[in-house]
Design a protein around this motif. Sequence first.
Motif, PDB file in Angstrom:
ATOM      1  N   LEU A 118      -8.846   4.966  -5.237  1.00  0.00           N
ATOM      2  CA  LEU A 118      -8.604   3.629  -5.806  1.00  0.00           C
ATOM      3  C   LEU A 118      -7.523   2.896  -5.010  1.00  0.00           C
ATOM      4  O   LEU A 118      -7.655   1.714  -4.685  1.00  0.00           O
ATOM      5  CB  LEU A 118      -8.169   3.773  -7.270  1.00  0.00           C
ATOM      6  N   PHE A 119      -6.463   3.620  -4.681  1.00  0.00           N
ATOM      7  CA  PHE A 119      -5.361   2.979  -3.954  1.00  0.00           C
ATOM      8  C   PHE A 119      -5.754   2.674  -2.513  1.00  0.00           C
ATOM      9  O   PHE A 119      -5.371   1.639  -1.975  1.00  0.00           O
ATOM     10  CB  PHE A 119      -4.115   3.869  -3.986  1.00  0.00           C
TER      11      PHE A 119
ATOM     12  N   THR B 256       0.843  -1.197   0.000  1.00  0.00           N
ATOM     13  CA  THR B 256       0.000   0.000   0.000  1.00  0.00           C
ATOM     14  C   THR B 256       0.881   1.252   0.000  1.00  0.00           C
ATOM     15  O   THR B 256       0.635   2.197  -0.757  1.00  0.00           O
ATOM     16  CB  THR B 256      -0.910  -0.002   1.252  1.00  0.00           C
TER      17      THR B 256
ATOM     18  N   LEU C 232     -10.152  -6.782  -9.690  1.00  0.00           N
ATOM     19  CA  LEU C 232      -9.621  -5.445  -9.961  1.00  0.00           C
ATOM     20  C   LEU C 232      -8.350  -5.541 -10.791  1.00  0.00           C
ATOM     21  O   LEU C 232      -8.130  -4.768 -11.718  1.00  0.00           O
ATOM     22  CB  LEU C 232      -9.294  -4.741  -8.644  1.00  0.00           C
ATOM     23  N   CYS C 233      -7.509  -6.499 -10.408  1.00  0.00           N
ATOM     24  CA  CYS C 233      -6.251  -6.702 -11.124  1.00  0.00           C
ATOM     25  C   CYS C 233      -6.530  -7.049 -12.582  1.00  0.00           C
ATOM     26  O   CYS C 233      -5.958  -6.456 -13.501  1.00  0.00           O
ATOM     27  CB  CYS C 233      -5.469  -7.807 -10.419  1.00  0.00           C
TER      28      CYS C 233
ATOM     29  N   PHE D 258      -1.935  -4.092  -8.019  1.00  0.00           N
ATOM     30  CA  PHE D 258      -3.240  -4.645  -7.675  1.00  0.00           C
ATOM     31  C   PHE D 258      -3.201  -6.173  -7.759  1.00  0.00           C
ATOM     32  O   PHE D 258      -3.802  -6.859  -6.940  1.00  0.00           O
ATOM     33  CB  PHE D 258      -4.317  -4.102  -8.624  1.00  0.00           C
TER      34      PHE D 258
ATOM     35  N   SER E 123     -10.531  -8.063  -5.176  1.00  0.00           N
ATOM     36  CA  SER E 123      -9.151  -7.621  -5.407  1.00  0.00           C
ATOM     37  C   SER E 123      -8.532  -8.351  -6.603  1.00  0.00           C
ATOM     38  O   SER E 123      -7.764  -7.761  -7.364  1.00  0.00           O
ATOM     39  CB  SER E 123      -8.295  -7.757  -4.149  1.00  0.00           C
TER      40      SER E 123
ATOM     41  N   ALA F 193      -1.539  -7.518  -4.814  1.00  0.00           N
ATOM     42  CA  ALA F 193      -2.472  -7.415  -3.685  1.00  0.00           C
ATOM     43  C   ALA F 193      -3.464  -8.579  -3.720  1.00  0.00           C
ATOM     44  O   ALA F 193      -3.714  -9.224  -2.696  1.00  0.00           O
ATOM     45  CB  ALA F 193      -3.211  -6.087  -3.745  1.00  0.00           C
ATOM     46  N   GLY F 194      -3.993  -8.865  -4.898  1.00  0.00           N
ATOM     47  CA  GLY F 194      -4.953  -9.953  -5.041  1.00  0.00           C
ATOM     48  C   GLY F 194      -4.337 -11.298  -4.706  1.00  0.00           C
ATOM     49  O   GLY F 194      -4.908 -12.098  -3.957  1.00  0.00           O
TER      50      GLY F 194
ATOM     51  N   CYS G 154      -7.675  -0.398  -2.761  1.00  0.00           N
ATOM     52  CA  CYS G 154      -6.803  -1.564  -2.981  1.00  0.00           C
ATOM     53  C   CYS G 154      -6.137  -1.955  -1.669  1.00  0.00           C
ATOM     54  O   CYS G 154      -6.132  -3.125  -1.277  1.00  0.00           O
ATOM     55  CB  CYS G 154      -5.746  -1.222  -4.034  1.00  0.00           C
TER      56      CYS G 154
END
Lengths: 221, 864
Positions: free
Chosen positions: B271-272, B30, B440-441, B743, B437, B746-747, B275
């Motif tokens: 958005l961030f 993040t 989103l990626c 992203f 998540s 993150a996912g 995420c």
Amino acid sequence: MDIVTIHNLKKNFGKGFRLVKALDGIDLSIEKGKFTVIIGASGSGKTTLMNMIGGLYEPTEGTVIVDGINLAELTEEQLTVFRRRKVGFVFQDYNLVPELTIKENILFPLSLDDSRPDEVFFSEIVDLLGLNEKLDAYPYMLSGGGQQCTAIARALITKPAIILADEPTGSFDVKTSQNVAGLLKMTTETFHQTLIMITHNLELAQLADCVVRLQDGRIVE
Amino acid sequence: MKEMLRTLARRSFATSRVRNLIAVLAIALTAVLFTSVTTIGLGFMESLTLTMQIQKGSSSDGDFRNMTAEQFEALQQADFVDQAGLRMPVGFLSNTNRHNIEFDVVDQTQADLTFCSPSHGEMPEAANEIVTSDRALIDLGAELKIGAEVTIEFTAHGQEYSLPMVVSGWYEATNEQTSMMIAGTAFLDEYPAIFEYTYDKDAEIAGTYWSDFTATSTVGLQEKMQDFSRDVGGNPEDVAASNYLPAVINTMTNPTADPSLIFMAVVFIVLFIFCGYLLIYNVFDIAVMQEIRRYGLYRTIGMSKRQVKKLINRQALWLSCIGIPIGLIIGFFIGKAALPKVMTFLAVSYTNIVSEVSPSPLIFLGATVLSALTVFLSTRKPVRVAANISPIEAFRYVESNTGKRTSKKSSLGASIPRLAWSNLGRNGRRTFFIMVSLMLCIVLLNCIGTAANSMDIEKEVALMIRSDFAVVNADSTNGQKGFSLREQALSQQTVEDIAAQPGVIDGSLVYKNTLEDTNVTFDWGAEFIEIEQSPNSGLMEGMTANYLFYNLGDDGNPICNVYGMEETAIARMVIEDGETDAHTLYEKMQNGEGVLLGVQVDYQTMQIDKSSDFDFLNVGDVITVYKNGEPVMELPILAKAARNGDDAEIGITANGPLTVGGDGLFLYLPTSIYKELYDEPVAYKYAFNVEESQRESMTAFLNDYMKNVDTSINYLSADSARENAEGTRTMIKFVGGLVGIIFGIAGVLNLINMVITTILTRRHEFATMQSIGMTNRQLTKMMIFEGTYYAAGACLFGLVLATILNLTLVKSIVGSIWYFTFRFTLLPALIVSVVLLVVGAIVPVLALKFFNKGSIVEQLRIAE
């Protein structure tokens, strides 16, 4: 003098056809300094009754008065303080904090209250429970019996009005069970505290000053 | 208590290694997002400001012009002025080639503020000393060294000067087209006649005092400047006033906030944060659920809600203290590396892009605050859950299906895939977050892939140049000039030399009329409501009712922009209406049957802009050509072509046509007819293709030729236009890919975290299943199915969402930018899907291997 007074206590779970009457009109008085055992079959309402005395459940109906305090009148935060100061819990599976040493575990409830330990009282308890040599050890290093002694010490350290023990010997063999129960009784007698214990073990029940038998949420004996 | 809580927090923190690792990764990721984007954002703003300042030629807060000596003195004493530079303009040198040089007397402050302090040598002191840029010296034919002699020619107060000067220093040019040449105040003393103040009489700027200054405060600066202008007897508004004293704030240094930029920044931040929220929330949610019994115990023995919250918050704080600095450092370097790529995007609009980013405390402070805010927001719910959990509920807590389903009929029994399927969504909210998540990626990367894929490089190139190379006079590429005079024509020799090079094909000279060709005019019935002299061309200028301006010839008709070219050049144009076959059209035109009319292109469609005010003639309309006041031809419009930059002058500059024809028609004729019409036809451009194998050597030849043989020419190539366009595409791919990959990580982290947690919390369940006969292989298979189901679900929804977004949002955004042509693709989403499916299958295998060790009995005991 009664330390616990329960009047017409009812506790229901669920609604409609799923309604379960866990306690169905309990009236009970427990004298201060006495050892009371609650027995009954699974689902008879033993643990529910104990949790209500400990302020963990709100009654559906009726009153629970512990040491002169009507639990129904307390807020959630006041109930937390009540548990911290007036009740000592002993569980079947000890529920010690694995990251704390035996000494820290015993003193944990005091530290939650920002209270200083009574050093003399602390020494007496650990002497009595044979924990003197193990104070710096971690729970996993002790036997089941040792861990339960720690849990008993933790319950006693705040000098609570009552000690609630939910099948504290449930996971021990017969000999250890008798030892632990004996220690529990001895320490509460020594420190003039009231002990309420749930057990399935009728032999242990014989040690009690008073036995309450529950069946389907009612006192039958 | 505080000590005990600290001890407890510290020790439980130390034992939760897997949780800590994943949480630190999540927080660091993040912070990386915020830092890299803040670094790029601030670096972009910093670089853009510097670039714009360099372009404008000043880093001051503002400037005053046309002052008298007294007014300048007053300015130096003004309260709002911190530092005021001295600039006494003389004018542009007349003996330059393809570079414009402005000659001024300046002091050190002014030189520093206007980027013309010498990087080599010293500031000019003697009256004959000057400092200028390397590019200016090369253009003047002087040596690039201190002490080199250079002659400068200029006109001031109507007097022509030619002075021998000596180079006391030079600096690297910051502008391709214009440089400053500066002399010291000794020059002022040597030539007092040049600096006689006559502005109030004849608006001559030589003799006036100008000043770039820095302000003590920029608050209300514009008003302060205007007040000063009035206070000293100037007029800050009326350009025509004899006491005109413009007070101009430097909008490059003090830009006004752009709402669209602020909106973009807010969108990115949200958005961030989202995420980061998805990631950190899951980590803490899982961690709290894993330890829910413990929190129940704490609450039972008297720990207050506040104390529970404090306990978790303290751990979140420690994790942040580790994760955020790691993220800040990684993010800063990612941002720093990405910045030049981002700046290439600007290369389309701005030349001389400066890429500048320093480790400003603002970057780290901003990123830290945003990261900490994200951690705070993400941990609120898990912290609340832990604090509010009923002790009894906590003791009873097992991860169970939170759905409403209470029974299920099954006739098939429990196969491994079905078992895995029924295990999905035990925690609906967590499953949802992980799916979101991962989706989103997929969606982000696909949107970016579609945008990059839709960037139509050939469209961009086609608007710039229609042939492989176009050689012109350097003035055609000069933003302040353009082809407008016969003297700017290409020499016959130059064209022959180029045409003689190997690989040259399809060459065509392009002839164009100039300001001197006023005896050839065109009439199509245009009516003018006002006629006056044009300040640009010196010719008479007629204005129509539609506010179109036409330069008029000797007979009062428009002279237009008229081109003569070979068939190969005509064939390269986009001919739409009328005769669209280039060969037939050319033949007809050669026979004098008509003319090709160029109309402004619509950048989106690459076809004639029908909505344009310039498209008012139709095929078949007749244009009468006059020469020396006599009608010599009747030329019907045979066809219309969508005119790009190359068809006007070169690239996207059209200064020459604007100067010559104004808004006049663009008419294209065959070379033979053009030569017949114009008395002194001159070619301004040589457009040609080159065989692919010879393109590199042609580039080398032209670079060498314009440096050593004909210094008056310049050229544009399709390859260089393509390179510019590629830079933009690379930037979109890089920055978009970076965000998409973050992203993605993150996912995947969420997926890994969930699988590991599932295995840790379900060890007892696994041991139970194994104790009744499930083999290790079957267990692994079940977990692979579970992992793959999550990934497959995310991929499926991701692909559907990507398709929808592609056809709506991306299409509309891409469609609004002229150099994009929407091209649908799902390839990036499919590639990411494959990666996620593989990760979804591999992670459970690895997690089982590392976290589900030991015999069944041991596992049963551990779980107990």
